[in-house]
Design a protein around this motif. Structure first.
Motif, PDB file in Angstrom:
ATOM      1  N   MET A  29       0.798  -1.225   0.000  1.00  0.00           N
ATOM      2  CA  MET A  29       0.000   0.000   0.000  1.00  0.00           C
ATOM      3  C   MET A  29       0.834   1.279   0.000  1.00  0.00           C
ATOM      4  N   GLY A  30       2.103   1.154   0.374  1.00  0.00           N
ATOM      5  CA  GLY A  30       2.939   2.340   0.518  1.00  0.00           C
ATOM      6  C   GLY A  30       2.678   3.068   1.823  1.00  0.00           C
ATOM      7  N   SER A  31       2.234   2.343   2.832  1.00  0.00           N
ATOM      8  CA  SER A  31       1.889   2.913   4.135  1.00  0.00           C
ATOM      9  C   SER A  31       3.050   2.734   5.124  1.00  0.00           C
ATOM     10  N   PRO A  32       3.233   3.649   6.072  1.00  0.00           N
ATOM     11  CA  PRO A  32       4.295   3.503   7.070  1.00  0.00           C
ATOM     12  C   PRO A  32       3.879   2.543   8.183  1.00  0.00           C
ATOM     13  N   TRP A  33       4.861   2.041   8.910  1.00  0.00           N
ATOM     14  CA  TRP A  33       4.594   1.201  10.077  1.00  0.00           C
ATOM     15  C   TRP A  33       5.533   1.604  11.195  1.00  0.00           C
TER      16      TRP A  33
END
Length: 87
Positions: A29-33
């Motif tokens: 998704m291209g989301s940070p964690w």
């Protein structure tokens, strides 16, 4: 459940992290964690509850794989999402 082993421990298998470079779903998704958790049933790498998307918990609920371990360097603990407890 004091004194009794968690019944979900029977689902723990030898696993290989599917995406050792990060959260499988966040990478897609291209989301940070924030921190990573490794599913001990299938090897899914998901992000922790402090991460925006909470993919480790979502995977546990969707796939019925309740036991994870920390995938953070230097950490050695396991968690059961069903019982909300260390195992």
């Amino acid at each position: 459940m004091t004194g009794l082993p968690d019944p979900h421990l029977s689902m723990v298998r030898p696993v290989t992290p599917r995406t050792p470079q990060g959260c499988e779903d966040c990478l897609r998704m291209g989301s940070p964690w924030v921190h990573l958790r490794l599913c001990l049933t299938c090897g899914h790498v998901g992000c922790c509850d402090s991460s925006p998307m909470r993919h480790a918990r979502a995977h546990a609920a969707a796939d019925g794989h309740p036991i994870v371990r920390s995938f953070q360097p230097g950490e050695d603990w396991r968690w059961c999402f069903v019982h909300e407890a260390m195992v």
